[in-house]
Design a protein around this motif. Sequence first.
Motif, PDB file in Angstrom:
ATOM      1  N   LEU A 117       2.553  13.371  11.016  1.00  0.00           N
ATOM      2  CA  LEU A 117       3.281  12.709  12.187  1.00  0.00           C
ATOM      3  C   LEU A 117       4.943  12.801  11.976  1.00  0.00           C
ATOM      4  CD1 LEU A 117       3.836   9.507  12.064  1.00  0.00           C
ATOM      5  CD2 LEU A 117       1.437   9.587  11.771  1.00  0.00           C
ATOM      6  N   VAL A 118       5.560  12.967  13.062  1.00  0.00           N
ATOM      7  CA  VAL A 118       6.905  12.758  13.297  1.00  0.00           C
ATOM      8  C   VAL A 118       7.317  11.477  14.159  1.00  0.00           C
ATOM      9  CG1 VAL A 118       9.187  13.747  14.042  1.00  0.00           C
ATOM     10  CG2 VAL A 118       7.410  15.141  12.399  1.00  0.00           C
ATOM     11  N   ALA A 119       8.180  10.623  14.003  1.00  0.00           N
ATOM     12  CA  ALA A 119       8.619   9.556  15.003  1.00  0.00           C
ATOM     13  C   ALA A 119       9.687  10.260  15.754  1.00  0.00           C
ATOM     14  CB  ALA A 119       9.097   8.284  14.067  1.00  0.00           C
ATOM     15  N   VAL A 120       9.516   9.962  17.084  1.00  0.00           N
ATOM     16  CA  VAL A 120      10.566  10.330  18.141  1.00  0.00           C
ATOM     17  C   VAL A 120      11.719   9.050  18.327  1.00  0.00           C
ATOM     18  CG1 VAL A 120      11.178  11.520  20.256  1.00  0.00           C
ATOM     19  CG2 VAL A 120       9.306  12.174  19.035  1.00  0.00           C
TER      20      VAL A 120
ATOM     21  N   CYS B 262       0.860  -1.328  -0.135  1.00  0.00           N
ATOM     22  CA  CYS B 262       0.134  -0.030   0.145  1.00  0.00           C
ATOM     23  C   CYS B 262       1.006   1.248   0.030  1.00  0.00           C
ATOM     24  CB  CYS B 262      -0.817   0.108   1.330  1.00  0.00           C
ATOM     25  SG  CYS B 262      -2.039  -1.105   1.289  1.00  0.00           S
ATOM     26  N   LEU B 263       2.111   1.301   0.337  1.00  0.00           N
ATOM     27  CA  LEU B 263       2.979   2.136   0.261  1.00  0.00           C
ATOM     28  C   LEU B 263       3.296   2.750  -1.137  1.00  0.00           C
ATOM     29  CD1 LEU B 263       5.475   1.140   2.828  1.00  0.00           C
ATOM     30  CD2 LEU B 263       3.847   2.994   3.440  1.00  0.00           C
ATOM     31  N   SER B 264       3.294   4.002  -1.290  1.00  0.00           N
ATOM     32  CA  SER B 264       3.662   4.749  -2.664  1.00  0.00           C
ATOM     33  C   SER B 264       5.326   4.039  -3.056  1.00  0.00           C
ATOM     34  CB  SER B 264       3.564   6.140  -2.594  1.00  0.00           C
ATOM     35  OG  SER B 264       4.030   6.626  -3.429  1.00  0.00           O
ATOM     36  N   ARG B 265       5.390   4.019  -4.258  1.00  0.00           N
ATOM     37  CA  ARG B 265       6.961   3.641  -4.700  1.00  0.00           C
ATOM     38  C   ARG B 265       7.663   4.801  -4.385  1.00  0.00           C
ATOM     39  NH1 ARG B 265       6.137  -1.173  -6.696  1.00  0.00           N
ATOM     40  NH2 ARG B 265       4.412  -1.527  -8.144  1.00  0.00           N
ATOM     41  N   THR B 266       7.273   6.020  -4.222  1.00  0.00           N
ATOM     42  CA  THR B 266       8.110   7.084  -3.951  1.00  0.00           C
ATOM     43  C   THR B 266       7.942   7.591  -2.238  1.00  0.00           C
ATOM     44  OG1 THR B 266       6.310   8.573  -4.720  1.00  0.00           O
ATOM     45  CG2 THR B 266       7.995   7.972  -6.154  1.00  0.00           C
ATOM     46  N   THR B 267       7.427   6.717  -1.505  1.00  0.00           N
ATOM     47  CA  THR B 267       7.601   6.984  -0.185  1.00  0.00           C
ATOM     48  C   THR B 267       8.989   7.356   0.574  1.00  0.00           C
ATOM     49  OG1 THR B 267       5.436   5.435   0.220  1.00  0.00           O
ATOM     50  CG2 THR B 267       6.966   6.160   2.248  1.00  0.00           C
ATOM     51  N   PRO B 268       8.786   8.479   1.161  1.00  0.00           N
ATOM     52  CA  PRO B 268      10.377   8.854   1.496  1.00  0.00           C
ATOM     53  C   PRO B 268      10.193   8.252   2.808  1.00  0.00           C
ATOM     54  CG  PRO B 268       8.607  10.735   1.869  1.00  0.00           C
ATOM     55  CD  PRO B 268       8.048   9.587   0.914  1.00  0.00           C
ATOM     56  N   ALA B 269      11.617   8.249   3.439  1.00  0.00           N
ATOM     57  CA  ALA B 269      11.887   7.782   4.820  1.00  0.00           C
ATOM     58  C   ALA B 269      10.930   8.580   5.600  1.00  0.00           C
ATOM     59  CB  ALA B 269      13.203   7.799   5.124  1.00  0.00           C
ATOM     60  N   PRO B 270      10.362   8.177   6.978  1.00  0.00           N
ATOM     61  CA  PRO B 270       9.608   8.944   7.600  1.00  0.00           C
ATOM     62  C   PRO B 270      10.473  10.178   8.485  1.00  0.00           C
ATOM     63  CG  PRO B 270      10.105   6.724   8.781  1.00  0.00           C
ATOM     64  CD  PRO B 270      10.768   6.694   7.439  1.00  0.00           C
ATOM     65  N   PRO B 271       9.948  11.086   8.830  1.00  0.00           N
ATOM     66  CA  PRO B 271      10.518  12.064   9.428  1.00  0.00           C
ATOM     67  C   PRO B 271      10.923  11.565  10.898  1.00  0.00           C
ATOM     68  CG  PRO B 271       8.442  12.661   9.338  1.00  0.00           C
ATOM     69  CD  PRO B 271       8.487  11.509   8.331  1.00  0.00           C
ATOM     70  N   VAL B 272      12.149  11.642  11.423  1.00  0.00           N
ATOM     71  CA  VAL B 272      12.403  11.451  12.735  1.00  0.00           C
ATOM     72  C   VAL B 272      13.212  12.438  13.446  1.00  0.00           C
ATOM     73  CG1 VAL B 272      13.921   9.629  13.923  1.00  0.00           C
ATOM     74  CG2 VAL B 272      12.810   9.035  11.862  1.00  0.00           C
ATOM     75  N   ALA B 273      12.583  12.577  14.648  1.00  0.00           N
ATOM     76  CA  ALA B 273      13.243  13.666  15.601  1.00  0.00           C
ATOM     77  C   ALA B 273      14.013  12.816  16.780  1.00  0.00           C
ATOM     78  CB  ALA B 273      11.992  14.516  16.164  1.00  0.00           C
TER      79      ALA B 273
ATOM     80  N   THR C 159      13.726  20.570  19.866  1.00  0.00           N
ATOM     81  CA  THR C 159      12.842  21.352  20.352  1.00  0.00           C
ATOM     82  C   THR C 159      11.450  21.208  19.467  1.00  0.00           C
ATOM     83  OG1 THR C 159      13.493  23.385  18.933  1.00  0.00           O
ATOM     84  CG2 THR C 159      14.549  23.000  21.155  1.00  0.00           C
ATOM     85  N   ALA C 160      10.392  21.903  20.101  1.00  0.00           N
ATOM     86  CA  ALA C 160       8.983  21.992  19.552  1.00  0.00           C
ATOM     87  C   ALA C 160       9.178  22.731  18.043  1.00  0.00           C
ATOM     88  CB  ALA C 160       8.030  22.753  20.344  1.00  0.00           C
ATOM     89  N   LEU C 161       9.949  23.685  18.085  1.00  0.00           N
ATOM     90  CA  LEU C 161      10.230  24.293  16.665  1.00  0.00           C
ATOM     91  C   LEU C 161      10.962  23.660  15.691  1.00  0.00           C
ATOM     92  CD1 LEU C 161       9.912  26.779  14.896  1.00  0.00           C
ATOM     93  CD2 LEU C 161      11.989  27.771  15.889  1.00  0.00           C
ATOM     94  N   GLU C 162      11.973  22.700  16.221  1.00  0.00           N
ATOM     95  CA  GLU C 162      12.797  21.837  15.392  1.00  0.00           C
ATOM     96  C   GLU C 162      11.553  20.910  14.772  1.00  0.00           C
ATOM     97  OE1 GLU C 162      17.379  21.378  16.880  1.00  0.00           O
ATOM     98  OE2 GLU C 162      15.826  20.820  18.114  1.00  0.00           O
ATOM     99  N   VAL C 163      10.800  20.076  15.470  1.00  0.00           N
ATOM    100  CA  VAL C 163       9.851  19.233  15.288  1.00  0.00           C
ATOM    101  C   VAL C 163       8.849  20.018  14.179  1.00  0.00           C
ATOM    102  CG1 VAL C 163       8.009  17.692  15.932  1.00  0.00           C
ATOM    103  CG2 VAL C 163      10.221  17.688  17.116  1.00  0.00           C
ATOM    104  N   ALA C 164       8.437  21.067  14.678  1.00  0.00           N
ATOM    105  CA  ALA C 164       7.528  21.968  13.651  1.00  0.00           C
ATOM    106  C   ALA C 164       8.213  22.101  12.118  1.00  0.00           C
ATOM    107  CB  ALA C 164       6.966  23.211  14.296  1.00  0.00           C
ATOM    108  N   ALA C 165       9.529  22.368  12.221  1.00  0.00           N
ATOM    109  CA  ALA C 165      10.204  22.578  10.987  1.00  0.00           C
ATOM    110  C   ALA C 165      10.191  21.428  10.092  1.00  0.00           C
ATOM    111  CB  ALA C 165      11.412  23.344  11.279  1.00  0.00           C
ATOM    112  N   LEU C 166      10.606  20.197  10.650  1.00  0.00           N
ATOM    113  CA  LEU C 166      10.611  19.112   9.917  1.00  0.00           C
ATOM    114  C   LEU C 166       9.412  18.609   9.532  1.00  0.00           C
ATOM    115  CD1 LEU C 166      12.126  16.406   9.639  1.00  0.00           C
ATOM    116  CD2 LEU C 166      11.580  15.515  11.840  1.00  0.00           C
ATOM    117  N   MET C 167       8.285  18.656  10.280  1.00  0.00           N
ATOM    118  CA  MET C 167       6.860  18.223   9.918  1.00  0.00           C
ATOM    119  C   MET C 167       6.382  19.078   8.704  1.00  0.00           C
ATOM    120  SD  MET C 167       3.669  18.008  12.475  1.00  0.00           S
ATOM    121  CE  MET C 167       4.376  16.785  13.434  1.00  0.00           C
TER     122      MET C 167
END
Length: 155
Positions: free
Chosen positions: A122-125, A91-102, A107-115
Motif C-alpha cells: 500500500l501507498v499513503a496519499v 512489532c515493527l522491524s528494526r529496519t522498517t523503512p518510512a512508508p511510501p507516500v504519494a 499519476t497511477a503510473l507514479e504510484v505503481a512505480a513507487l509501490m
Amino acid sequence: MRARDMAVEYETVGVNSDAIDAARLLAEHRLPGLLVVDDNGSPAAILPASQMIKVLVPGYVIEDPTLASVVDERHADRLCQALAGLKVRDCLSRTTPAPPVAAPDDTALEVAALMAEVRSPLVAVVDKAKDGTHLLGVITASHLLERLLSAAGES
C-alpha cells in the motif's frame, strides 16, 4: 487517474496502539498490512500482516523451521498470546523503512512505480499543507490493479 481519486479510507493504527488490536484489524478486514501513523496522524510505517505473523512465531522456530513440527497443536493455538502487552511499535522491524507516500496529483503510473520500487502492499496519499500533513487515504496494490484493469477495459 490521480492518487487523490484512487485513495480510499483505510484502517490505521498508532505506533502506541495495542498489538493485539492491530492483529484483529488485519484479520477481521483481511488486510495486507496496516498504515501506522504517528501522534500527529502522519504516516510513520507500514506493518505488513506477514510481520505480525513473524512476531507470533517463536524465535527458535524462525532460526530452525523444522522445530515447528514438534510444537503440539495446543501450544500452537496460543501463539497470539505473544502479542499480550506489546504495542505496534514493538512489532515493527528494526529496519522498517518510512512508508511510501504519494502526493495527491501523482499519476497511477507514479504510484505503481513507487509501490514496485519499495515492494509495499500500500501507498499513503498525503497532502502536505502549511497547517500540517493530511492523510487523504491509501491506495492498495489490489485496488490499483483493479483501477488499471478497468481503465484498460479488462474488468
